[in-house]
Motif scaffolding. Structure first.
Motif, mmCIF file in Angstrom:
data_model
loop_
_atom_site.group_PDB
_atom_site.id
_atom_site.type_symbol
_atom_site.label_atom_id
_atom_site.label_comp_id
_atom_site.label_asym_id
_atom_site.label_seq_id
_atom_site.Cartn_x
_atom_site.Cartn_y
_atom_site.Cartn_z
ATOM 1 N N UNK A 198 45.211 38.873 40.358
ATOM 2 C CA UNK A 198 45.184 39.984 41.041
ATOM 3 C C UNK A 198 44.901 41.303 40.252
ATOM 4 N N UNK A 199 45.845 41.449 39.095
ATOM 5 C CA UNK A 199 45.691 42.768 38.472
ATOM 6 C C UNK A 199 44.213 42.877 37.794
ATOM 7 N N UNK A 200 44.028 41.679 37.225
ATOM 8 C CA UNK A 200 42.590 41.653 36.483
ATOM 9 C C UNK A 200 41.363 41.815 37.514
ATOM 10 N N UNK A 201 41.503 41.482 38.617
ATOM 11 C CA UNK A 201 40.426 41.534 39.626
ATOM 12 C C UNK A 201 40.449 43.080 39.977
ATOM 13 N N UNK A 202 41.589 43.713 40.197
ATOM 14 C CA UNK A 202 41.802 44.750 40.599
ATOM 15 C C UNK A 202 41.111 46.020 39.431
ATOM 16 N N UNK A 203 41.663 45.589 38.435
ATOM 17 C CA UNK A 203 40.926 46.343 37.243
ATOM 18 C C UNK A 203 39.520 46.403 37.055
ATOM 19 N N UNK A 204 38.952 45.076 37.220
ATOM 20 C CA UNK A 204 37.449 44.975 37.066
ATOM 21 C C UNK A 204 36.846 45.565 38.102
ATOM 22 N N UNK A 205 37.290 45.726 39.473
ATOM 23 C CA UNK A 205 36.700 46.294 40.648
ATOM 24 C C UNK A 205 36.450 47.488 40.491
ATOM 25 N N UNK A 206 37.560 48.328 39.940
ATOM 26 C CA UNK A 206 37.640 49.706 39.835
ATOM 27 C C UNK A 206 36.697 50.075 38.810
ATOM 28 N N UNK A 207 36.771 49.401 37.482
ATOM 29 C CA UNK A 207 35.825 49.589 36.325
ATOM 30 C C UNK A 207 34.506 49.365 36.777
ATOM 31 N N UNK A 208 34.091 48.438 37.856
ATOM 32 C CA UNK A 208 32.850 48.044 37.970
ATOM 33 C C UNK A 208 32.234 49.108 38.933
ATOM 34 N N UNK A 209 33.153 49.751 39.978
ATOM 35 C CA UNK A 209 32.654 50.589 40.953
ATOM 36 C C UNK A 209 32.597 51.739 40.341
#
Length: 67
Positions: A24-35
């Protein structure tokens, strides 16, 4: 033998829970960085603040589970 099976089951469950938290932490960071196309350092800062507060609470009460 029953005690060993219980201990192994508990450890497997704990491993799955920690793995899901990391995901969940990794997905959250990836989404923020990607968006946003910028790193959001607030995630890391809030995670570190939470860990620090937990450490202080453990020092005051002596109980990890209460924290």
């Amino acid at each position: 033998m029953d005690n060993l099976a219980t201990t192994v089951a508990i450890q497997l469950f704990n491993g799955l829970v920690v793995g899901m938290i990391y995901a969940l932490i990794g997905i959250g960071l990836t989404l923020i960085l990607g968006l946003l196309d910028i790193p959001n350092f607030a995630h890391g800062a809030l995670y570190a603040l939470g860990a620090y507060m937990l450490l202080q609470f453990i020092g005051l009460t002596g109980s990890f589970w209460l924290g």
